[in-house]
Design a protein around this motif. Sequence first.
Motif, PDB file in Angstrom:
ATOM      1  N   SER A  76       0.812  -1.219   0.000  1.00 32.89           N
ATOM      2  CA  SER A  76       0.000   0.000   0.000  1.00 32.89           C
ATOM      3  C   SER A  76       0.844   1.267   0.000  1.00 32.89           C
ATOM      4  O   SER A  76       2.027   1.250   0.334  1.00 32.89           O
ATOM      5  N   SER A  77       0.189   2.367  -0.384  1.00 32.32           N
ATOM      6  CA  SER A  77       0.786   3.709  -0.363  1.00 32.32           C
ATOM      7  C   SER A  77       2.062   3.783  -1.198  1.00 32.32           C
ATOM      8  O   SER A  77       3.086   4.303  -0.757  1.00 32.32           O
ATOM      9  N   VAL A  78       1.998   3.288  -2.423  1.00 26.88           N
ATOM     10  CA  VAL A  78       3.180   3.180  -3.278  1.00 26.88           C
ATOM     11  C   VAL A  78       3.444   4.485  -4.018  1.00 26.88           C
ATOM     12  O   VAL A  78       2.537   5.111  -4.572  1.00 26.88           O
ATOM     13  N   LEU A  79       4.721   4.875  -4.029  1.00 28.42           N
ATOM     14  CA  LEU A  79       5.160   6.111  -4.676  1.00 28.42           C
ATOM     15  C   LEU A  79       5.913   5.864  -5.981  1.00 28.42           C
ATOM     16  O   LEU A  79       6.089   6.781  -6.777  1.00 28.42           O
ATOM     17  N   LYS A  80       6.351   4.610  -6.203  1.00 28.12           N
ATOM     18  CA  LYS A  80       7.092   4.291  -7.422  1.00 28.12           C
ATOM     19  C   LYS A  80       6.985   2.798  -7.697  1.00 28.12           C
ATOM     20  O   LYS A  80       7.041   1.989  -6.772  1.00 28.12           O
ATOM     21  N   ILE A  81       6.811   2.441  -8.975  1.00 27.14           N
ATOM     22  CA  ILE A  81       6.722   1.036  -9.371  1.00 27.14           C
ATOM     23  C   ILE A  81       7.659   0.771 -10.543  1.00 27.14           C
ATOM     24  O   ILE A  81       7.683   1.534 -11.508  1.00 27.14           O
ATOM     25  N   GLU A  82       8.409  -0.314 -10.445  1.00 28.12           N
ATOM     26  CA  GLU A  82       9.171  -0.828 -11.578  1.00 28.12           C
ATOM     27  C   GLU A  82       8.755  -2.280 -11.762  1.00 28.12           C
ATOM     28  O   GLU A  82       8.691  -3.041 -10.792  1.00 28.12           O
ATOM     29  N   ALA A  83       8.463  -2.672 -13.009  1.00 25.47           N
ATOM     30  CA  ALA A  83       7.956  -4.019 -13.269  1.00 25.47           C
ATOM     31  C   ALA A  83       8.748  -4.671 -14.395  1.00 25.47           C
ATOM     32  O   ALA A  83       9.223  -3.998 -15.306  1.00 25.47           O
ATOM     33  N   ASP A  84       8.872  -5.999 -14.305  1.00 30.01           N
ATOM     34  CA  ASP A  84       9.557  -6.732 -15.371  1.00 30.01           C
ATOM     35  C   ASP A  84       8.731  -7.900 -15.896  1.00 30.01           C
ATOM     36  O   ASP A  84       9.216  -8.731 -16.664  1.00 30.01           O
ATOM     37  N   GLY A  85       7.475  -7.985 -15.505  1.00 22.86           N
ATOM     38  CA  GLY A  85       6.616  -9.060 -15.975  1.00 22.86           C
ATOM     39  C   GLY A  85       6.497 -10.222 -15.013  1.00 22.86           C
ATOM     40  O   GLY A  85       5.513 -10.963 -15.031  1.00 22.86           O
ATOM     41  N   GLU A  86       7.501 -10.433 -14.161  1.00 17.65           N
ATOM     42  CA  GLU A  86       7.462 -11.511 -13.176  1.00 17.65           C
ATOM     43  C   GLU A  86       7.363 -10.986 -11.751  1.00 17.65           C
ATOM     44  O   GLU A  86       6.857 -11.664 -10.870  1.00 17.65           O
ATOM     45  N   LYS A  87       7.864  -9.774 -11.541  1.00 16.84           N
ATOM     46  CA  LYS A  87       7.823  -9.177 -10.209  1.00 16.84           C
ATOM     47  C   LYS A  87       7.790  -7.664 -10.357  1.00 16.84           C
ATOM     48  O   LYS A  87       8.022  -7.122 -11.441  1.00 16.84           O
ATOM     49  N   ILE A  88       7.470  -6.991  -9.276  1.00 10.11           N
ATOM     50  CA  ILE A  88       7.559  -5.545  -9.249  1.00 10.11           C
ATOM     51  C   ILE A  88       8.440  -5.117  -8.084  1.00 10.11           C
ATOM     52  O   ILE A  88       8.541  -5.813  -7.074  1.00 10.11           O
ATOM     53  N   THR A  89       9.103  -3.993  -8.260  1.00 16.67           N
ATOM     54  CA  THR A  89       9.811  -3.347  -7.171  1.00 16.67           C
ATOM     55  C   THR A  89       9.044  -2.075  -6.848  1.00 16.67           C
ATOM     56  O   THR A  89       8.825  -1.231  -7.726  1.00 16.67           O
ATOM     57  N   ALA A  90       8.579  -1.957  -5.620  1.00 12.64           N
ATOM     58  CA  ALA A  90       7.724  -0.845  -5.224  1.00 12.64           C
ATOM     59  C   ALA A  90       8.354  -0.063  -4.086  1.00 12.64           C
ATOM     60  O   ALA A  90       8.861  -0.645  -3.122  1.00 12.64           O
ATOM     61  N   VAL A  91       8.312   1.246  -4.218  1.00  9.60           N
ATOM     62  CA  VAL A  91       8.734   2.142  -3.137  1.00  9.60           C
ATOM     63  C   VAL A  91       7.466   2.684  -2.499  1.00  9.60           C
ATOM     64  O   VAL A  91       6.642   3.307  -3.164  1.00  9.60           O
ATOM     65  N   ARG A  92       7.298   2.401  -1.196  1.00  8.90           N
ATOM     66  CA  ARG A  92       6.077   2.853  -0.541  1.00  8.90           C
ATOM     67  C   ARG A  92       6.387   3.809   0.601  1.00  8.90           C
ATOM     68  O   ARG A  92       7.483   3.805   1.178  1.00  8.90           O
ATOM     69  N   GLU A  93       5.389   4.613   0.920  1.00  9.27           N
ATOM     70  CA  GLU A  93       5.509   5.583   2.001  1.00  9.27           C
ATOM     71  C   GLU A  93       5.277   4.901   3.339  1.00  9.27           C
ATOM     72  O   GLU A  93       4.316   4.146   3.500  1.00  9.27           O
ATOM     73  N   ILE A  94       6.170   5.136   4.283  1.00  8.93           N
ATOM     74  CA  ILE A  94       5.985   4.663   5.649  1.00  8.93           C
ATOM     75  C   ILE A  94       6.224   5.840   6.587  1.00  8.93           C
ATOM     76  O   ILE A  94       6.663   6.912   6.162  1.00  8.93           O
ATOM     77  N   ASP A  95       5.952   5.650   7.864  1.00 10.53           N
ATOM     78  CA  ASP A  95       6.158   6.736   8.828  1.00 10.53           C
ATOM     79  C   ASP A  95       7.618   7.175   8.827  1.00 10.53           C
ATOM     80  O   ASP A  95       8.522   6.380   9.078  1.00 10.53           O
ATOM     81  N   GLY A  96       7.834   8.435   8.505  1.00 12.65           N
ATOM     82  CA  GLY A  96       9.172   8.991   8.571  1.00 12.65           C
ATOM     83  C   GLY A  96      10.065   8.701   7.374  1.00 12.65           C
ATOM     84  O   GLY A  96      11.251   9.014   7.408  1.00 12.65           O
TER      85      GLY A  96
END
Length: 205
Positions: free
Chosen positions: A141-161
């Motif tokens: 949840s709360s994702v700020l960036k997504i990179e995908a390659d068809g098999e997986k995604i790398t997601a940067v999400r917002e957390i406290d601080g």
Amino acid sequence: MNIVVCIKQTFDTEAKIALDSQGKIDSQGVNLIINPYDEFAIEEGIRLKEQLGGEVTVVSLGGERAQEAIRTALAMGADKGILVSDPSLEEVDEWVAAEVLAKAVEGISYDLLLAGRIAIDDGSAQVAVRLAEKLGVPSVSSVLKIEADGEKITAVREIDGGTETLEIPLPAMVTAQKGLNEPRYPSVAGIMKAKRKPLNVVSLA
């Protein structure tokens, strides 16, 4: 990559809200819009499709007016829409919404599910993660960036601080946070094309 975006139609944040005699919001004459956080999800789905191929299917539930929201998403660049239409679905809790969406999504081939982080009308932020649980897929949840390659995604999400980077196997559910992208406006050509794109309206039954 086949992407499903779950959207909700909500009241315009600038609309003047009035209550009826039953104490409920009177929707007559009130402008309805796509939940703003869902617009980030639609835009990200379209961008991933443009990058990796595939198609974007927009799914929603509600009354007949919810078709307007789906047509807007189609005008932005989504490929097709599904609306589960029934007057009783205009006011349901998160559990019911997730159950109905799960039934609608089960028949679709998908690699990634997208939705807004939260709905501006009820603020619950529950439907997307409940849907992921029902479908048996991981969610972030709360994702700020997504990179995908068809098999997986790398997601940067917002957390406290700060932020956190996660790698998630597909299929998965991702909810979009403000800052993920800048949603595009539907072009005139996009609006014309949207009229010819498939929008499947199904009953609650």
